[in-house]
Write an enzyme that holds these catalytic residues in place. Sequence first.
Site, PDB file in Angstrom:
ATOM      1  N   TYR A 123     -11.134  11.210  -4.369  1.00 60.02           N
ATOM      2  CA  TYR A 123     -12.288  11.463  -3.507  1.00 60.02           C
ATOM      3  C   TYR A 123     -12.250  12.934  -3.109  1.00 60.02           C
ATOM      4  O   TYR A 123     -11.167  13.491  -2.930  1.00 60.02           O
ATOM      5  CB  TYR A 123     -12.216  10.599  -2.242  1.00 60.02           C
ATOM      6  CG  TYR A 123     -12.194   9.115  -2.521  1.00 60.02           C
ATOM      7  CD1 TYR A 123     -13.380   8.402  -2.650  1.00 60.02           C
ATOM      8  CD2 TYR A 123     -10.989   8.445  -2.670  1.00 60.02           C
ATOM      9  CE1 TYR A 123     -13.363   7.053  -2.916  1.00 60.02           C
ATOM     10  CE2 TYR A 123     -10.964   7.084  -2.931  1.00 60.02           C
ATOM     11  CZ  TYR A 123     -12.154   6.384  -3.053  1.00 60.02           C
ATOM     12  OH  TYR A 123     -12.123   5.051  -3.316  1.00 60.02           O
ATOM     13  N   CYS A 135      10.245   0.046  -0.961  1.00 63.04           N
ATOM     14  CA  CYS A 135       9.640  -0.693   0.147  1.00 63.04           C
ATOM     15  C   CYS A 135      10.705  -1.597   0.762  1.00 63.04           C
ATOM     16  O   CYS A 135      11.705  -1.903   0.125  1.00 63.04           O
ATOM     17  CB  CYS A 135       8.497  -1.579  -0.341  1.00 63.04           C
ATOM     18  SG  CYS A 135       7.023  -0.687  -0.845  1.00 63.04           S
ATOM     19  N   CYS A 139       5.833  -7.014  -2.152  1.00 68.55           N
ATOM     20  CA  CYS A 139       4.747  -7.996  -2.083  1.00 68.55           C
ATOM     21  C   CYS A 139       4.347  -8.341  -3.509  1.00 68.55           C
ATOM     22  O   CYS A 139       4.153  -7.452  -4.339  1.00 68.55           O
ATOM     23  CB  CYS A 139       3.561  -7.411  -1.339  1.00 68.55           C
ATOM     24  SG  CYS A 139       4.015  -6.712   0.257  1.00 68.55           S
ATOM     25  N   CYS A 142       1.352  -6.530  -5.211  1.00 68.41           N
ATOM     26  CA  CYS A 142       1.349  -5.062  -5.080  1.00 68.41           C
ATOM     27  C   CYS A 142       0.460  -4.386  -6.130  1.00 68.41           C
ATOM     28  O   CYS A 142       0.566  -4.652  -7.320  1.00 68.41           O
ATOM     29  CB  CYS A 142       2.769  -4.539  -5.212  1.00 68.41           C
ATOM     30  SG  CYS A 142       2.855  -2.740  -5.044  1.00 68.41           S
ATOM     31  N   ARG A 144       0.706  -1.301  -6.852  1.00 72.23           N
ATOM     32  CA  ARG A 144       1.538  -0.335  -7.587  1.00 72.23           C
ATOM     33  C   ARG A 144       2.794  -0.986  -8.153  1.00 72.23           C
ATOM     34  O   ARG A 144       3.840  -0.341  -8.253  1.00 72.23           O
ATOM     35  CB  ARG A 144       1.910   0.846  -6.686  1.00 72.23           C
ATOM     36  CG  ARG A 144       0.698   1.606  -6.260  1.00 72.23           C
ATOM     37  CD  ARG A 144       0.916   3.020  -5.805  1.00 72.23           C
ATOM     38  NE  ARG A 144      -0.379   3.429  -5.274  1.00 72.23           N
ATOM     39  CZ  ARG A 144      -0.703   3.417  -3.978  1.00 72.23           C
ATOM     40  NH1 ARG A 144       0.203   3.134  -3.071  1.00 72.23           N
ATOM     41  NH2 ARG A 144      -1.918   3.739  -3.595  1.00 72.23           N
ATOM     42  N   ASP A 303      -6.930  -6.086  -6.079  1.00 73.48           N
ATOM     43  CA  ASP A 303      -7.076  -5.332  -7.320  1.00 73.48           C
ATOM     44  C   ASP A 303      -6.586  -6.194  -8.487  1.00 73.48           C
ATOM     45  O   ASP A 303      -5.645  -6.973  -8.332  1.00 73.48           O
ATOM     46  CB  ASP A 303      -6.248  -4.041  -7.259  1.00 73.48           C
ATOM     47  CG  ASP A 303      -6.711  -3.118  -6.141  1.00 73.48           C
ATOM     48  OD1 ASP A 303      -7.928  -3.090  -5.868  1.00 73.48           O
ATOM     49  OD2 ASP A 303      -5.857  -2.441  -5.534  1.00 73.48           O
ATOM     50  N   ASP A 340     -12.107  -2.105  -4.726  1.00 72.13           N
ATOM     51  CA  ASP A 340     -11.701  -0.844  -5.341  1.00 72.13           C
ATOM     52  C   ASP A 340     -11.944  -1.021  -6.833  1.00 72.13           C
ATOM     53  O   ASP A 340     -11.306  -1.864  -7.468  1.00 72.13           O
ATOM     54  CB  ASP A 340     -10.222  -0.556  -5.028  1.00 72.13           C
ATOM     55  CG  ASP A 340      -9.975   0.917  -4.806  1.00 72.13           C
ATOM     56  OD1 ASP A 340     -10.803   1.735  -5.271  1.00 72.13           O
ATOM     57  OD2 ASP A 340      -8.954   1.259  -4.192  1.00 72.13           O
ATOM     58  N   LYS A 347     -13.949   3.117  -4.183  1.00 67.53           N
ATOM     59  CA  LYS A 347     -14.136   1.891  -3.396  1.00 67.53           C
ATOM     60  C   LYS A 347     -15.623   1.634  -3.181  1.00 67.53           C
ATOM     61  O   LYS A 347     -16.395   2.563  -2.959  1.00 67.53           O
ATOM     62  CB  LYS A 347     -13.450   2.045  -2.046  1.00 67.53           C
ATOM     63  CG  LYS A 347     -11.935   2.167  -2.146  1.00 67.53           C
ATOM     64  CD  LYS A 347     -11.325   2.291  -0.755  1.00 67.53           C
ATOM     65  CE  LYS A 347      -9.819   2.334  -0.790  1.00 67.53           C
ATOM     66  NZ  LYS A 347      -9.287   3.623  -1.303  1.00 67.53           N
TER      67      LYS A 347
HETATM   68  C1  LIG Z   1      -8.266   4.176  -0.934  1.00 68.97           C
HETATM   69  C2  LIG Z   1      -7.948   5.567  -1.260  1.00 68.97           C
HETATM   70  C3  LIG Z   1      -8.244   6.598  -0.358  1.00 68.97           C
HETATM   71  C4  LIG Z   1      -8.777   6.361   1.042  1.00 68.97           C
HETATM   72  O1  LIG Z   1      -9.959   5.719   1.118  1.00 68.97           O
HETATM   73  P1  LIG Z   1     -10.666   5.488   2.536  1.00 68.97           P
HETATM   74  O2  LIG Z   1     -11.866   4.718   2.127  1.00 68.97           O
HETATM   75  O3  LIG Z   1     -10.981   6.839   3.085  1.00 68.97           O
HETATM   76  O4  LIG Z   1      -9.736   4.733   3.408  1.00 68.97           O
HETATM   77  C5  LIG Z   1      -7.980   7.885  -0.756  1.00 68.97           C
HETATM   78  N1  LIG Z   1      -7.448   8.161  -1.958  1.00 68.97           N
HETATM   79  C6  LIG Z   1      -7.156   7.200  -2.834  1.00 68.97           C
HETATM   80  C7  LIG Z   1      -6.578   7.586  -4.154  1.00 68.97           C
HETATM   81  C8  LIG Z   1      -7.386   5.867  -2.517  1.00 68.97           C
HETATM   82  O5  LIG Z   1      -7.054   4.912  -3.391  1.00 68.97           O
END
Ligand SMILES: *Cc1c(COP(=O)(O)O)cnc(C)c1O
Length: 379
Positions: A123, A135, A139, A142, A144, A303, A340, A347
């Site tokens: 973003y 961790c 979980c 997860c 990741r 996810d 996501d 997202k």
């Molecule tokens: C989810 C995520 C964010 C943060 O998203 P918000 O909607 O601002 O909480 C930022 N970077 C990455 C890579 C993400 O997966």
Amino acid sequence: MSAVPGVPSSGAGRARRRHLPVAAAPRDWRWQLRHATTTVAGLERALALSADERAGAVRAERAGLPLRVTPYYLGLVDPSDPRCPIRRQVVPHAAEALATPGDLADPLGEAAHEVAPGLVHRYPDRALLLATDQCAIYCRFCTRSRMVGGGVGALPGAALRGAVAWLGGHPEVRDVIVSGGDPLALGTDRLERLVAAVRAVPSVEVIRLATRVPVCLPMRVDRALVRALRPHHPLWVMTHFNHPKELTPEATRALALLVDGGFPVMNQTVLLAGVNDAAATLEALFRGLVRRRVRPYYLMQMDPVSGTGHLRTPLARGVALMEALQGRLSGIALPKLIVDTPGGMGKVPLGPDYVVARAPGRTRLRTHRGVEVEYLDPA
Ligand SMILES: *Cc1c(COP(=O)(O)O)cnc(C)c1O
């Protein structure tokens, strides 16, 4: 000892040999990490495993996402019920070996969006820093699972310097999310150095710590941690409570320390089949969080991670749950439902559609009571 749920008596014996005060030891977060259950045999000592769970645990012991549960979190598990919502989050299942169409090892395309080692940029104004691959618990859902628990540990100093240099060259990034792994699995000094390094970038306005520690290792949130991090405000904490059973007195204490320490605390819940995909469960969770001054921020559609099909719900389920909660819950207790998108495309908020009909200047809306109302735009 009996005051601390789920601490096996063998653990207390080991603590005694280390000359730690026996009663205090399980309240020490390092004791919890040292005594975490990581083997099938350890799990069998605490729980009556079903055949599917045993097969899952055997598989997890050999490869992939490791098995790991703190004595504290194991103490929240119903030892005799495989459908226990806490148990489903941490006890592996044979279904982890199954492939579901659409499953991906890296559903959010994070590897492709890595701009420096450990730094993911998807973003314009935000970046995600993966501080460690460790961790306190692993979980089973997860996102990741491809990379956590590999034993790499904290992001090496050179990588951190690289990430900080990238942030320095990208002043449009104002919000850095420190995740992992769990950043609170790092020692306080190490975490403080990492946060200070990010804070030293003048264009970074907000730092968020994304952590499940208040859920699975709440004793790790102590006054020393709050004291070390406070100078670096504004620091937001993103917790990860999925079920009201996780809101224990210990977790409540951890949240109070954080909120009193000036950290805005937000919660991200993952919608999980057989764990929290019921309106009454989510209602109890969201109300419990707000009562503890924690804002339910996101309800996340799971996810499509490889081997998690048995824990995922259809998209329509989340929408129906939001519809059931809308109007019944205070606005501050209602999170946004988020998907996501696969491939790291970002997202997307989802929700019930309250628009019944649209005409120029005229919109017909349906309220939570089922009443239809006409809204007219200004001329
Ligand atoms: C989810 C995520 C964010 C943060 O998203 P918000 O909607 O601002 O909480 C930022 N970077 C990455 C890579 C993400 O997966």
